[in-house]
Design a protein around this motif. Sequence first.
Motif, PDB file in Angstrom:
ATOM      1  N   GLY A  53      44.553  52.137  48.696  1.00  0.00           N
ATOM      2  CA  GLY A  53      45.953  51.634  47.534  1.00  0.00           C
ATOM      3  C   GLY A  53      45.910  50.107  48.186  1.00  0.00           C
ATOM      4  O   GLY A  53      46.890  49.814  46.998  1.00  0.00           O
ATOM      5  N   TYR A  54      46.376  49.632  49.123  1.00  0.00           N
ATOM      6  CA  TYR A  54      46.326  48.302  49.079  1.00  0.00           C
ATOM      7  C   TYR A  54      45.100  47.238  48.371  1.00  0.00           C
ATOM      8  O   TYR A  54      45.360  46.253  47.999  1.00  0.00           O
ATOM      9  CB  TYR A  54      46.054  48.111  50.529  1.00  0.00           C
ATOM     10  N   GLY A  55      44.197  48.141  48.625  1.00  0.00           N
ATOM     11  CA  GLY A  55      42.926  47.512  47.342  1.00  0.00           C
ATOM     12  C   GLY A  55      43.070  46.908  46.256  1.00  0.00           C
ATOM     13  O   GLY A  55      42.689  46.246  45.189  1.00  0.00           O
ATOM     14  N   VAL A  56      43.701  48.275  45.471  1.00  0.00           N
ATOM     15  CA  VAL A  56      43.984  48.030  43.998  1.00  0.00           C
ATOM     16  C   VAL A  56      45.041  47.959  43.984  1.00  0.00           C
ATOM     17  O   VAL A  56      45.399  47.416  43.227  1.00  0.00           O
ATOM     18  CB  VAL A  56      44.768  49.958  43.712  1.00  0.00           C
ATOM     19  N   PHE A  57      46.009  47.686  44.348  1.00  0.00           N
ATOM     20  CA  PHE A  57      47.081  46.937  44.719  1.00  0.00           C
ATOM     21  C   PHE A  57      47.398  45.133  44.876  1.00  0.00           C
ATOM     22  O   PHE A  57      47.023  44.344  43.547  1.00  0.00           O
ATOM     23  CB  PHE A  57      48.663  46.723  45.943  1.00  0.00           C
ATOM     24  N   SER A  58      46.170  44.823  45.910  1.00  0.00           N
ATOM     25  CA  SER A  58      45.907  43.652  46.217  1.00  0.00           C
ATOM     26  C   SER A  58      45.105  43.123  44.590  1.00  0.00           C
ATOM     27  O   SER A  58      44.895  42.004  44.251  1.00  0.00           O
ATOM     28  CB  SER A  58      44.899  43.107  47.417  1.00  0.00           C
ATOM     29  N   ALA A  59      44.038  43.913  44.411  1.00  0.00           N
ATOM     30  CA  ALA A  59      43.061  43.501  42.618  1.00  0.00           C
ATOM     31  C   ALA A  59      44.323  43.237  41.982  1.00  0.00           C
ATOM     32  O   ALA A  59      43.774  42.826  40.734  1.00  0.00           O
ATOM     33  CB  ALA A  59      42.060  44.769  42.728  1.00  0.00           C
ATOM     34  N   ALA A  60      45.061  43.746  41.875  1.00  0.00           N
ATOM     35  CA  ALA A  60      46.008  44.170  41.015  1.00  0.00           C
ATOM     36  C   ALA A  60      47.040  42.970  40.708  1.00  0.00           C
ATOM     37  O   ALA A  60      47.135  41.962  39.549  1.00  0.00           O
ATOM     38  CB  ALA A  60      46.995  45.370  40.400  1.00  0.00           C
ATOM     39  N   VAL A  61      47.372  41.790  42.024  1.00  0.00           N
ATOM     40  CA  VAL A  61      48.016  41.557  42.075  1.00  0.00           C
ATOM     41  C   VAL A  61      47.068  39.742  41.528  1.00  0.00           C
ATOM     42  O   VAL A  61      47.737  39.154  41.229  1.00  0.00           O
ATOM     43  CB  VAL A  61      48.314  40.756  44.023  1.00  0.00           C
ATOM     44  N   ALA A  62      45.776  40.025  42.327  1.00  0.00           N
ATOM     45  CA  ALA A  62      45.224  39.105  41.802  1.00  0.00           C
ATOM     46  C   ALA A  62      45.074  38.723  40.665  1.00  0.00           C
ATOM     47  O   ALA A  62      44.525  37.833  39.604  1.00  0.00           O
ATOM     48  CB  ALA A  62      43.646  39.874  43.019  1.00  0.00           C
ATOM     49  N   GLY A  63      44.568  39.479  39.603  1.00  0.00           N
ATOM     50  CA  GLY A  63      45.140  39.994  38.692  1.00  0.00           C
ATOM     51  C   GLY A  63      46.121  39.079  37.386  1.00  0.00           C
ATOM     52  O   GLY A  63      46.111  38.105  36.838  1.00  0.00           O
ATOM     53  N   ALA A  64      47.308  39.321  38.648  1.00  0.00           N
ATOM     54  CA  ALA A  64      48.604  38.750  37.764  1.00  0.00           C
ATOM     55  C   ALA A  64      48.020  37.208  37.873  1.00  0.00           C
ATOM     56  O   ALA A  64      49.113  36.101  37.391  1.00  0.00           O
ATOM     57  CB  ALA A  64      49.789  39.443  38.296  1.00  0.00           C
ATOM     58  N   LEU A  65      47.737  36.603  38.978  1.00  0.00           N
ATOM     59  CA  LEU A  65      47.944  35.889  39.842  1.00  0.00           C
ATOM     60  C   LEU A  65      47.064  34.555  38.463  1.00  0.00           C
ATOM     61  O   LEU A  65      46.978  33.545  37.989  1.00  0.00           O
ATOM     62  CB  LEU A  65      47.167  34.814  41.197  1.00  0.00           C
ATOM     63  N   ALA A  66      45.952  35.202  38.123  1.00  0.00           N
ATOM     64  CA  ALA A  66      44.431  34.601  36.916  1.00  0.00           C
ATOM     65  C   ALA A  66      45.876  34.347  36.177  1.00  0.00           C
ATOM     66  O   ALA A  66      45.481  33.001  35.166  1.00  0.00           O
ATOM     67  CB  ALA A  66      43.357  35.217  36.878  1.00  0.00           C
ATOM     68  N   ALA A  67      46.460  35.240  35.350  1.00  0.00           N
ATOM     69  CA  ALA A  67      47.307  35.456  34.711  1.00  0.00           C
ATOM     70  C   ALA A  67      47.865  33.979  34.282  1.00  0.00           C
ATOM     71  O   ALA A  67      48.805  33.510  33.380  1.00  0.00           O
ATOM     72  CB  ALA A  67      48.206  36.606  33.859  1.00  0.00           C
ATOM     73  N   GLU A  68      49.261  33.731  35.786  1.00  0.00           N
ATOM     74  CA  GLU A  68      49.690  33.073  35.667  1.00  0.00           C
ATOM     75  C   GLU A  68      49.634  31.590  35.699  1.00  0.00           C
ATOM     76  O   GLU A  68      50.010  30.851  35.260  1.00  0.00           O
ATOM     77  CB  GLU A  68      50.180  32.910  37.777  1.00  0.00           C
ATOM     78  N   SER A  69      48.175  31.117  36.422  1.00  0.00           N
ATOM     79  CA  SER A  69      47.704  29.796  35.986  1.00  0.00           C
ATOM     80  C   SER A  69      47.426  29.363  34.796  1.00  0.00           C
ATOM     81  O   SER A  69      46.980  28.532  34.457  1.00  0.00           O
ATOM     82  CB  SER A  69      46.215  30.564  36.684  1.00  0.00           C
ATOM     83  N   GLN A  70      47.326  30.800  33.973  1.00  0.00           N
ATOM     84  CA  GLN A  70      47.321  29.987  32.089  1.00  0.00           C
ATOM     85  C   GLN A  70      49.188  30.047  31.784  1.00  0.00           C
ATOM     86  O   GLN A  70      48.771  29.297  30.618  1.00  0.00           O
ATOM     87  CB  GLN A  70      46.974  31.536  31.354  1.00  0.00           C
TER      88      GLN A  70
END
Length: 757
Positions: A53-70
């Motif tokens: 579950g943490y793996g899914v969650f951390s991957a989702a956060v990584a996606g949000a961080l990538a979007a934040e950089s834009q």
Amino acid sequence: MQHFAAVCALTEEPANAAEEDLKFVAGIVAGGVDPADPHSPPAIDLPDDPVEGYGVFSAAVAGALAAESQLSDTVAGPYHQQLQALTAEYLGDLAPEELETVAAASGFEHPSLVGFSGQAPHPLAVWLDPSIPADAAAKKKIQALAQARHDALCAGQEINGKNLGQWDLPSASLALPEGFESWLATDADLAEAQSDFDAAAAQVAQHGTGAQPEQIASLLHWENRIVTAQNVESGTDYGTATAAARHHVDELLGAVTPAQLSSAVAAAKDQGQITDAQLQTLDTHQVLQLMRASTPAVERQDIADTVAERTALLANSATCAAHVTAALEVGPISLSTAGGLIQELRAIAEVHAAAASWDTFVAAPLNQAVMHAGQAEVLAWADKQKVGDLRKLVTDTGIATSLDAAVATKSKLSSLLHGHLNAVKNAVPVTPAKSAGSSQQGKPRSRFGMQHAQLVAALQQAQAAHSAVPKPMDAAAVAAWDFGSGTPANLGGTHPKTLHTGPDGTTWIAKRESKAQGGAITQTEAAASRLAARAGLPVVPVYATKVDGHPVSVQPLLAGAKPISGSASSWSQADVDEIVRLHVTSWALGNHDAHHDNVLRTGSGGLVPIDQGQSFKNFGSDKLKLGYRPSTTAVYHQVYDAHLAGQLGKGVQVNPAAAHAVIRRLESVPDAEWRATLHTVAHAGASQNLTWVAPMRARAAKTHGIAESAVTNTQVAEAFLDHAVERKQNLRRDFVKFFTGELKIASASALQYLGKT
């Protein structure tokens, strides 16, 4: 989410993708439910296993961080706040056992050894938070704490009331760093190495801060011998023995000096374990860690990154210095060549300024001679130029805007150029000249003007204090100096004092204990002065030695300084801020004797605290309360009393933020260094039954579950060191409570958040 949407509505840039990523994270936090439709069946199929579950969650956060950089800064700020709130909620919902499981699967070593207080957030929740960079200092400190506690268990100590055998800890293998070779050892071989290590450790502990370079080198040799041993039968290392040795060395060498490391460094250079480039770019602690095979790989990598970064800066400085030298050899400076020369000199000065905080083991090559010669040439050339040419020069080189340059006098243009050449970040402000009829030119007429004047005064006062204080000397050199009998000094106080000629040729003062206590008090004052300096205070260095066979504390005499005025109403904002910082340091050291005779005003206006001899006297029973005044009214009591009575000077106030600088510096001091500096103080004080022994004996009895009569001096000393570390760790929390509770300054609550930056 509503706040984020509102921010997006005020911008023209599309943020739909970023918003969708954030909603996806929010859905995971909600258990797979769509936040916009919470009554529908789960929209995200989440695994039951917490690690998956943490793996899914951390991957989702990584996606949000990538979007934040834009996103632009305007939108990214609130976006990141929302993301961090979601990560905190997700991790806060995990039970401690789940956090430990997930952290272990994510590479955290010994996760069960953190989070004893039960306070939120759990340390592992911080370490696992994917919205916080993996290399954040907070994450490193959490892993270091777990490692330190593991090592303490291996050394025979108890953690949270349990010994090593009572903890279910997996064994860990250490990959040897480059330059260290393993050797096959039987249990008997290891026992022999441990015996030699124990003997070396006993020698270093016995001599404390006076340990000789050869003794330090021997200790490190035998530690490395244990760490590099490989079991003949299993082919693995002796993990428990390695951790125990690391723990002992951490405690003994937390405050080691460059002189004490000299023999070990020479041996390490011969063995290819350390290079000149590393010695020129690392401080003493980092050099020590490089010479130890037991240093964790993560810490070694941090050190390697520091070396690479600083070596690159030094290389750039050397290149610029070569260019400057070549340019000056070609011929006179001209308007066409001045700009490039100025920027090369600026680059050298920037490296020089950056290196001022490195405190390297050996001096780094900073090209000062070339820099100073080039600066002198440029300034002399500029002095001969016309104002119009100088205005164009400072504009073309980016030193000032065209508008500022247009109204600057030649004097101010020269000041701007001088500041730029010396890498001064805040250049001299350029303002139009005032008319002859202007009045009160030196008096601030606005709140901003007053704040600016107070800032300037604070900087001037700090410079005055630090410049007046003698620089520290090697303690071993002071201990070896023959001070002679000296002459009596009538300087007040309870301790007999004499004047002597010190090792630097100036007048020093020696202070004996008022009653014989085996040097425990002199060791206390010497250690307290070192820790006060670590806090950033301008303190006169104090050393423990002997005169005529009697233990004394010695220190250079601060000439021309007098006690601060006894009236708080006459103190400036800079004075009050410095006194607040003194209060933080005094509490950290348990010193309640900072009355106005123990705070000196230098001839140039700086404040220097003296006489730390009563540090730790009431340790364990003292209180951070305005009414707690065991022997005197300290200068900070005077400030706080005047604050509550409205009797501070006009425009002067108690500023809790002034405490942040000291708290931050003390928070950054490794616990091992704090313990090592106080090691002799703790053991000498325990053997002499100083005032603080009784509460520490009670603490030790509670910790070990035994009667107070059964507590040993060693256990008393360890209880003292534990308490000292806890007090240092809790400074921020305790002073937030003090300022908001005792002084009723509600804004002081912001102090707790400054530690997160």
